[in-house]
Design an enzyme around this catalytic site. Structure first.
Site, mmCIF file in Angstrom:
data_model
loop_
_atom_site.group_PDB
_atom_site.id
_atom_site.type_symbol
_atom_site.label_atom_id
_atom_site.label_comp_id
_atom_site.label_asym_id
_atom_site.label_seq_id
_atom_site.Cartn_x
_atom_site.Cartn_y
_atom_site.Cartn_z
ATOM 1 N N CYS A 31 -7.902 58.161 -15.676
ATOM 2 C CA CYS A 31 -6.896 57.910 -14.793
ATOM 3 C C CYS A 31 -5.586 58.501 -15.547
ATOM 4 O O CYS A 31 -5.081 57.753 -16.361
ATOM 5 C CB CYS A 31 -6.769 56.596 -14.472
ATOM 6 N N CYS A 34 -2.763 55.918 -15.495
ATOM 7 C CA CYS A 34 -2.938 54.814 -16.349
ATOM 8 C C CYS A 34 -2.678 55.293 -17.888
ATOM 9 O O CYS A 34 -2.284 54.461 -18.505
ATOM 10 C CB CYS A 34 -4.574 54.428 -16.595
#
Length: 106
Positions: A31, A34
């Site tokens: 991600c 993230c």
């Protein structure tokens, strides 16, 4: 300096029952957002040492907790107090947003 603790399906309940506020970063290796918020979470772990518990939960390796809380998009950061969710942030946000939300709980 303190680091964010690793939270898993097996230690989750124990971690959130803390007397201190607990910030849980739901994330995954693949991600992009993230990865942007990861260093911020680590900084907060150092800054809030002794005042709050900061941890990261990998949604790929631990699927029970994210499904229990209906985590659909990551990063999602939940703040717990007394074992209950008291705040939520979805997506990569500036450090000040997370600091303000943590300050409101300490």
């Amino acid at each position: 300096m303190a680091k964010a603790i690793e939270i898993t399906d097996s230690n989750f309940e124990e971690v959130i029952k803390s007397d201190q506020p607990v910030l849980v970063d739901f994330w995954a290796e693949w991600c992009g957002p993230c990865k942007m918020i990861g260093p911020i979470v680590e900084e907060l772990a150092g800054e809030y040492e002794g005042k709050a518990t900061i941890g990261k939960l990998d949604v790929d390796a631990n699927q029970n907790v994210p499904s229990k809380f209906g985590i659909r998009s990551i990063p999602t950061l939940l703040i717990f107090k007394g074992g209950e969710v008291v705040d939520k942030v979805v997506g990569a946000v500036p450090k000040s947003v997370l600091s303000d939300k943590l300050e409101a709980q300490v």
